[in-house]
Design an enzyme around this catalytic site. Structure first.
Site, PDB file in Angstrom:
ATOM      1  N   ASP A  30      72.925   6.346 -51.098  1.00 39.42           N
ATOM      2  CA  ASP A  30      71.699   7.095 -50.989  1.00 39.42           C
ATOM      3  C   ASP A  30      71.652   7.670 -49.664  1.00 39.42           C
ATOM      4  OD1 ASP A  30      68.303   5.897 -51.566  1.00 39.42           O
ATOM      5  OD2 ASP A  30      68.808   7.107 -49.721  1.00 39.42           O
ATOM      6  N   GLN A  92      57.782   4.610 -56.196  1.00 37.26           N
ATOM      7  CA  GLN A  92      58.972   5.538 -56.876  1.00 37.26           C
ATOM      8  C   GLN A  92      58.594   6.624 -56.517  1.00 37.26           C
ATOM      9  OE1 GLN A  92      58.973   5.084 -61.208  1.00 37.26           O
ATOM     10  NE2 GLN A  92      60.825   5.987 -61.178  1.00 37.26           N
ATOM     11  N   HIS A  98      66.431   4.255 -61.564  1.00 34.59           N
ATOM     12  CA  HIS A  98      67.714   3.920 -60.636  1.00 34.59           C
ATOM     13  C   HIS A  98      67.326   2.740 -59.904  1.00 34.59           C
ATOM     14  CE1 HIS A  98      64.311   6.204 -58.399  1.00 34.59           C
ATOM     15  NE2 HIS A  98      64.663   5.315 -57.023  1.00 34.59           N
ATOM     16  N   HIS A 100      68.170   0.266 -56.664  1.00 33.96           N
ATOM     17  CA  HIS A 100      68.837   0.223 -55.259  1.00 33.96           C
ATOM     18  C   HIS A 100      69.509  -1.082 -55.081  1.00 33.96           C
ATOM     19  CE1 HIS A 100      65.637   3.035 -53.676  1.00 33.96           C
ATOM     20  NE2 HIS A 100      65.208   3.067 -54.639  1.00 33.96           N
TER      21      HIS A 100
HETATM   22  P1  AMP Z   1      62.525   5.539 -54.961  1.00 35.53           P
HETATM   23  O1  AMP Z   1      61.595   5.512 -53.834  1.00 35.53           O
HETATM   24  O2  AMP Z   1      63.018   4.300 -55.511  1.00 35.53           O
HETATM   25  O3  AMP Z   1      62.355   6.647 -55.903  1.00 35.53           O
HETATM   26  O4  AMP Z   1      63.940   5.858 -54.434  1.00 35.53           O
HETATM   27  C1  AMP Z   1      64.450   7.156 -54.363  1.00 35.53           C
HETATM   28  C2  AMP Z   1      65.926   7.031 -53.414  1.00 35.53           C
HETATM   29  O5  AMP Z   1      66.666   8.130 -53.770  1.00 35.53           O
HETATM   30  C3  AMP Z   1      65.431   7.049 -51.958  1.00 35.53           C
HETATM   31  O6  AMP Z   1      66.017   5.984 -51.204  1.00 35.53           O
HETATM   32  C4  AMP Z   1      66.051   8.416 -51.343  1.00 35.53           C
HETATM   33  O7  AMP Z   1      66.547   8.313 -50.106  1.00 35.53           O
HETATM   34  C5  AMP Z   1      67.118   8.508 -52.452  1.00 35.53           C
HETATM   35  N1  AMP Z   1      67.469  10.239 -52.629  1.00 35.53           N
HETATM   36  C6  AMP Z   1      66.692  11.161 -52.935  1.00 35.53           C
HETATM   37  N2  AMP Z   1      67.423  12.213 -53.114  1.00 35.53           N
HETATM   38  C7  AMP Z   1      68.772  11.768 -52.990  1.00 35.53           C
HETATM   39  C8  AMP Z   1      70.011  12.215 -53.517  1.00 35.53           C
HETATM   40  N3  AMP Z   1      70.210  13.917 -53.420  1.00 35.53           N
HETATM   41  N4  AMP Z   1      71.057  11.558 -53.039  1.00 35.53           N
HETATM   42  C9  AMP Z   1      71.159  10.296 -53.040  1.00 35.53           C
HETATM   43  N5  AMP Z   1      70.055   9.670 -52.737  1.00 35.53           N
HETATM   44  C10 AMP Z   1      68.674  10.374 -52.901  1.00 35.53           C
END
Ligand code: AMP
Ligand code: ZN
Length: 115
Positions: A30, A92, A98, A100
């Site tokens: 992340d 989300q 995804h 975590h």
């Molecule tokens: P969510 O709130 O569960 O949708 O989490 C999305 C996650 O994706 C967050 O923790 C972001 O920091 C992560 N994220 C967004 N863009 C990227 C990226 N290009 N590479 C890696 N992680 C990302």
């Protein structure tokens, strides 16, 4: 999905720090880690969330690989938390399923609504 950022990561069209990859899933770091170990695992095929009629075999594979990723990241002995956010109330932000993998620190006990 042409404009989905995680689809682009799955296709290696934008860079990511890959931790694990096989035919159906990819795990990567992340970019905004909330804890010392913060890795995401996604299916390469686009599903908006776990609520998107995902085949059970794929869901099972994602969870099984999450445990493997925890080993790779060295948190399998100390413990970790798996989280998958769904929709608005789940906060989300990326609409590609995804999970975590969160570890390297004690997770908060409280799981209730935000203040
Ligand atoms: P969510 O709130 O569960 O949708 O989490 C999305 C996650 O994706 C967050 O923790 C972001 O920091 C992560 N994220 C967004 N863009 C990227 C990226 N290009 N590479 C890696 N992680 C990302
Ligand atoms: Zn996608």
């Amino acid at each position: 999905m042409d404009d989905c950022i995680f689809c682009k990561i799955a296709r290696h069209e934008i860079p990511s720090t890959v931790v694990y990859e096989d035919e159906t899933v990819i795990a990567f770091e992340d970019t905004n880690p909330q804890v010392p170990v913060h890795t995401l695992i996604i299916p390469k095929e686009h599903y908006a969330s776990i609520a998107s009629n995902v085949p059970e075999s794929l869901l099972g594979h994602i969870i099984a690989v999450s445990a493997r990723v925890a080993e790779i990241k060295g948190v399998d002995k100390t413990g970790y938390r798996l989280t998958t956010n769904v929709g608005d109330d789940g906060r989300q932000t990326v609409m590609h399923l995804h999970v975590h993998i969160l570890g390297g620190a004690q997770m908060p006990i409280r799981m209730g609504p935000a203040d």
